[in-house]
Structure formats: C-alpha cells, structure tokens
Design a protein around this motif. Structure first.
Motif, PDB file in Angstrom:
ATOM      1  N   LEU A   1       0.832  -1.200   0.000  1.00  0.00           N
ATOM      2  CA  LEU A   1       0.000   0.000   0.000  1.00  0.00           C
ATOM      3  C   LEU A   1       0.865   1.249   0.000  1.00  0.00           C
ATOM      4  O   LEU A   1       0.552   2.236  -0.691  1.00  0.00           O
ATOM      5  N   THR A   2       1.959   1.228   0.759  1.00  0.00           N
ATOM      6  CA  THR A   2       2.876   2.370   0.767  1.00  0.00           C
ATOM      7  C   THR A   2       3.426   2.621  -0.635  1.00  0.00           C
ATOM      8  O   THR A   2       3.469   3.761  -1.108  1.00  0.00           O
ATOM      9  N   LEU A   3       3.809   1.558  -1.306  1.00  0.00           N
ATOM     10  CA  LEU A   3       4.347   1.681  -2.664  1.00  0.00           C
ATOM     11  C   LEU A   3       3.276   2.167  -3.638  1.00  0.00           C
ATOM     12  O   LEU A   3       3.559   2.962  -4.542  1.00  0.00           O
ATOM     13  N   LEU A   4       2.050   1.690  -3.455  1.00  0.00           N
ATOM     14  CA  LEU A   4       0.954   2.143  -4.320  1.00  0.00           C
ATOM     15  C   LEU A   4       0.721   3.640  -4.153  1.00  0.00           C
ATOM     16  O   LEU A   4       0.531   4.362  -5.150  1.00  0.00           O
ATOM     17  N   LEU A   5       0.740   4.105  -2.916  1.00  0.00           N
ATOM     18  CA  LEU A   5       0.555   5.538  -2.668  1.00  0.00           C
ATOM     19  C   LEU A   5       1.670   6.357  -3.314  1.00  0.00           C
ATOM     20  O   LEU A   5       1.425   7.438  -3.864  1.00  0.00           O
ATOM     21  N   LEU A   6       2.896   5.834  -3.267  1.00  0.00           N
ATOM     22  CA  LEU A   6       4.015   6.530  -3.898  1.00  0.00           C
ATOM     23  C   LEU A   6       3.891   6.508  -5.419  1.00  0.00           C
ATOM     24  O   LEU A   6       4.392   7.422  -6.094  1.00  0.00           O
ATOM     25  N   ALA A   7       3.251   5.485  -5.954  1.00  0.00           N
ATOM     26  CA  ALA A   7       3.102   5.369  -7.411  1.00  0.00           C
ATOM     27  C   ALA A   7       1.911   6.145  -7.951  1.00  0.00           C
ATOM     28  O   ALA A   7       1.800   6.333  -9.170  1.00  0.00           O
ATOM     29  N   LEU A   8       1.023   6.616  -7.074  1.00  0.00           N
ATOM     30  CA  LEU A   8      -0.194   7.293  -7.528  1.00  0.00           C
ATOM     31  C   LEU A   8       0.073   8.489  -8.441  1.00  0.00           C
ATOM     32  O   LEU A   8      -0.642   8.666  -9.441  1.00  0.00           O
ATOM     33  N   PRO A   9       1.067   9.346  -8.130  1.00  0.00           N
ATOM     34  CA  PRO A   9       1.314  10.469  -9.047  1.00  0.00           C
ATOM     35  C   PRO A   9       1.635  10.031 -10.470  1.00  0.00           C
ATOM     36  O   PRO A   9       1.109  10.607 -11.436  1.00  0.00           O
ATOM     37  N   SER A  10       2.484   9.021 -10.635  1.00  0.00           N
ATOM     38  CA  SER A  10       2.814   8.550 -11.977  1.00  0.00           C
ATOM     39  C   SER A  10       1.613   7.859 -12.625  1.00  0.00           C
ATOM     40  O   SER A  10       1.397   7.973 -13.835  1.00  0.00           O
ATOM     41  N   LEU A  11       0.799   7.157 -11.824  1.00  0.00           N
ATOM     42  CA  LEU A  11      -0.418   6.544 -12.357  1.00  0.00           C
ATOM     43  C   LEU A  11      -1.401   7.624 -12.801  1.00  0.00           C
ATOM     44  O   LEU A  11      -2.135   7.441 -13.780  1.00  0.00           O
ATOM     45  N   ALA A  12      -1.406   8.764 -12.094  1.00  0.00           N
ATOM     46  CA  ALA A  12      -2.272   9.881 -12.474  1.00  0.00           C
ATOM     47  C   ALA A  12      -1.852  10.460 -13.821  1.00  0.00           C
ATOM     48  O   ALA A  12      -2.704  10.856 -14.626  1.00  0.00           O
ATOM     49  N   VAL A  13      -0.546  10.492 -14.063  1.00  0.00           N
ATOM     50  CA  VAL A  13      -0.058  10.977 -15.356  1.00  0.00           C
ATOM     51  C   VAL A  13      -0.543  10.072 -16.474  1.00  0.00           C
ATOM     52  O   VAL A  13      -0.968  10.528 -17.540  1.00  0.00           O
ATOM     53  N   VAL A  14      -0.501   8.756 -16.226  1.00  0.00           N
ATOM     54  CA  VAL A  14      -0.978   7.802 -17.225  1.00  0.00           C
ATOM     55  C   VAL A  14      -2.474   7.986 -17.475  1.00  0.00           C
ATOM     56  O   VAL A  14      -2.934   7.973 -18.621  1.00  0.00           O
ATOM     57  N   ALA A  15      -3.242   8.169 -16.397  1.00  0.00           N
ATOM     58  CA  ALA A  15      -4.698   8.246 -16.525  1.00  0.00           C
ATOM     59  C   ALA A  15      -5.182   9.600 -17.039  1.00  0.00           C
ATOM     60  O   ALA A  15      -6.140   9.667 -17.828  1.00  0.00           O
TER      61      ALA A  15
END
Length: 205
Positions: A150-164
């Motif tokens: 979950l910690t890693l997912l939260l850290l990845a959210l900004p880059s996932l937002a760029v994709v989305a």
C-alpha cells in the motif's frame, strides 16, 4: 487480521516529502523510469527496516523479553512520531532540492526512494513500529506485505495519475502537492493517534 491494523500507517509513510518527491518525479523528464526507480528504492528500504525490526523484536521475546515491554517501546515510538509530526507541521514549503527532481535521472530517484523511505525519521519510526507490532503480537512477518504494498501504491499514484489524466495531470498534481504539503500532517496525526489507541488497548486489556 493484523495487516488491517497496520495498513493505515502506510499513509504516515508517504505524508510529507515522500509524496512530494513522487509528484515532482512524475512530472520530470523521463518520469516513467524515475518513478519506477523511486518506488523500487522505497520497496527495498521499507522491507529491510520492517524485517529488521521484526527480527529484533521476535528475538527479544525469544530471549525472555515480554510482549508488554515491546508494546511500551512501540507506544514511545508512536508518541515521538506524533510530536515530531506536530513540530514540523509549519514547514509549508518544499525543500529547494525538490525542484531539481524534475531533471533527475533514475539512479538519483532510486537512491532518493531508498534513503527517504528508509532513513527519514518519521518513516524509520513507522517501519520499526510495524515490524515490532507484528513481533509483539505473534504475527508472521508476511503480515507486513500489504503495508509495504500500500505504501508503494501511494508513492506510485502520481505517476499513475499521469498515465490516466495525461496533460491534465500537469494541472491536477501541483494542486494535490500543495494540499498535501499543507495538510498531510493532520492526516498523519489522526492515523498515529488511531494506532496509539490500539496499542494502549492491548496493554490495558
């Protein structure tokens, strides 16, 4: 299950310069590689600290230490984390070095993820708390996996937002960054207080 208890502490792990760094890297040149390297570095350091704390706590209990003593140590760590979070709440501006992350390379991002999530005071305290809590309550180390993920997912959210979101992320992410910079300490305090209540309930119950 124990992982549901420690899961909210993932929010404390990323609140502050951790999520801000992830946002800067998500808007950097070569953001895909930078963000992946940042998350990988974080994964390594978080796993190492949690595992070390678990093994030390489990070893202490195995050598005759009491679970109550370990719970008291956890309680002290949580109080220290709460006080530190409160005292640093006024640091509303990101450090100057964050501005340079937009031209960062994967090697720097990897090193930053490892150091920031593994050695930043609040993160060290939180990771040690998770490992110690699992050891004190007789849970296996594998129960920490959802917390790490979950910690890693939260850290990845900004880059996932760029994709989305594509180009819209250039507008959305700075707004999220500013909100997190101003209010993340409140979220952290609430989560830490929640965990303090759990530890106290175990000690008194």
């Amino acid at each position: 299950m124990s992982f549901l208890t420690v899961l909210p502490l993932a929010v404390v792990m990323v609140a502050g310069p951790q999520i801000l760094s992830a946002i800067f890297l998500a808007t950097s040149d070569g953001w895909r590689r930078n963000s992946a390297a940042f998350v990988l570095g974080a994964a390594l350091s978080i796993s190492l600290v949690v595992a070390a704390a678990f093994l030390l706590g489990d070893g202490a209990i195995g050598q005759g230490g009491s679970r109550e003593t370990l719970d008291l140590l956890i309680l002290v760590l949580l109080i220290v984390a709460m006080v530190r979070t409160f005292l640093t709440r006024g640091q509303s501006e990101p450090p100057e070095w964050m501005g340079r992350l937009q031209t960062a390379r994967p090697r720097l991002a990897l090193r930053l993820g490892f150091l920031l999530l593994g050695f930043f005071p609040t993160d060290v305290i939180t990771s040690v708390t998770v490992g110690s809590y699992l050891a004190a309550n007789g849970f296996p180390l594998t129960e920490a996996i959802p917390f790490v993920l979950l910690t890693l997912l939260l850290l990845a959210l900004p880059s996932l937002a760029v994709v989305a979101l594509g180009e819209r992320a250039e507008v959305t992410l700075p707004r999220i960054r500013d909100w997190m910079n101003a209010n993340s300490w409140i979220v952290s305090e609430v989560v830490i207080l929640f965990f303090i209540v759990i530890v106290l309930d175990g000690l008194l119950g």
